[in-house]
Design a protein around this motif. Structure first.
Motif, PDB file in Angstrom:
ATOM      1  N   MET A  37      14.644 -18.291 -60.535  1.00 55.45           N
ATOM      2  CA  MET A  37      14.047 -18.705 -58.883  1.00 55.45           C
ATOM      3  C   MET A  37      12.826 -18.320 -58.100  1.00 55.45           C
ATOM      4  SD  MET A  37      14.881 -20.256 -55.893  1.00 55.45           S
ATOM      5  CE  MET A  37      16.872 -19.850 -55.915  1.00 55.45           C
ATOM      6  N   VAL A  41       9.383 -20.489 -56.632  1.00 54.76           N
ATOM      7  CA  VAL A  41       9.314 -20.655 -55.032  1.00 54.76           C
ATOM      8  C   VAL A  41       7.544 -20.261 -55.106  1.00 54.76           C
ATOM      9  CG1 VAL A  41       9.163 -18.631 -53.139  1.00 54.76           C
ATOM     10  CG2 VAL A  41      11.347 -19.475 -54.152  1.00 54.76           C
ATOM     11  N   ILE A 114      20.230 -17.165 -54.363  1.00 49.79           N
ATOM     12  CA  ILE A 114      19.496 -17.464 -52.873  1.00 49.79           C
ATOM     13  C   ILE A 114      19.081 -16.886 -52.392  1.00 49.79           C
ATOM     14  CG2 ILE A 114      19.873 -19.451 -51.124  1.00 49.79           C
ATOM     15  CD1 ILE A 114      20.253 -20.944 -53.917  1.00 49.79           C
ATOM     16  N   GLY A 117      15.557 -16.185 -53.747  1.00 50.08           N
ATOM     17  CA  GLY A 117      14.297 -17.017 -52.935  1.00 50.08           C
ATOM     18  C   GLY A 117      14.433 -16.935 -51.503  1.00 50.08           C
ATOM     19  N   GLU A 131       8.430 -23.706 -50.400  1.00 51.55           N
ATOM     20  CA  GLU A 131       9.527 -22.802 -50.708  1.00 51.55           C
ATOM     21  C   GLU A 131      10.800 -23.142 -50.572  1.00 51.55           C
ATOM     22  OE1 GLU A 131       5.965 -19.255 -51.215  1.00 51.55           O
ATOM     23  OE2 GLU A 131       7.186 -19.613 -48.980  1.00 51.55           O
ATOM     24  N   VAL A 135      14.292 -23.964 -52.512  1.00 50.68           N
ATOM     25  CA  VAL A 135      15.388 -22.983 -52.488  1.00 50.68           C
ATOM     26  C   VAL A 135      16.537 -24.043 -52.062  1.00 50.68           C
ATOM     27  CG1 VAL A 135      16.594 -21.237 -50.876  1.00 50.68           C
ATOM     28  CG2 VAL A 135      13.931 -20.585 -51.984  1.00 50.68           C
TER      29      VAL A 135
END
Length: 151
Positions: A37, A41, A114, A117, A131, A135
């Motif tokens: 993640m 990102v 999540i 992220g 971004e 996510v």
């Protein structure tokens, strides 16, 4: 409230939620998905510049939840993921989403990934559209409705 303030407040709230679950977030799957993640990102716009890579590395090193793991191991995994994304973004984005998707049956870890992220994306006060999109894609990989995180 200005957008900037809402982004900072949201990132702080996510970090607080993560900290409350720190003791549940110690699996190798969570570690791997978190580093996937972070790399996604960092590369959300299709490339990773040096300053962005350094910023994310610093955030990884100082994140309370990620301190469940050795910092040098996290750094190596993050760097490996960044290398993969730099070599072939589209192919390796799919591969890293699959790593994240492995947590689908572990809801606490899935939601924590999540949240990581969002924390990483919003740390600079600008959780930009690229971004947010990556996510949101991770939410779909995990079977989590993106609206749970205002995405």
């Amino acid at each position: 409230m200005a957008l900037w303030d809402r982004i900072k407040e949201s990132a702080a709230s996510m970090q607080s939620q993560l900290n409350s679950k720190k003791n549940e977030l110690k699996s190798g799957g969570f570690r791997d998905a978190s580093m996937a993640m972070c790399a996604l990102v960092a590369a959300a716009d299709g490339s990773i510049d040096y300053s962005e890579r350094q910023r994310v590395s610093s955030l990884i090193a100082t994140n309370d939840v990620l301190q469940n793991f050795p910092a040098d191991d996290l750094q190596r995994r993050f760097d490996d993921n960044c290398q993969k994304l730099t070599a072939d973004y589209q192919l390796n984005k799919v591969t890293l989403m699959q790593v994240i998707g492995k947590l689908q049956k572990k809801p606490v870890e899935a939601r924590a990934v999540i949240q990581i992220g969002i924390v990483i994306g919003g740390a600079d006060g600008n959780f930009d559209a690229d971004e947010r999109a990556v996510v949101k894609e991770a939410c779909f990989a995990l079977g989590i409705p993106p609206h749970e995180f205002d995405l």
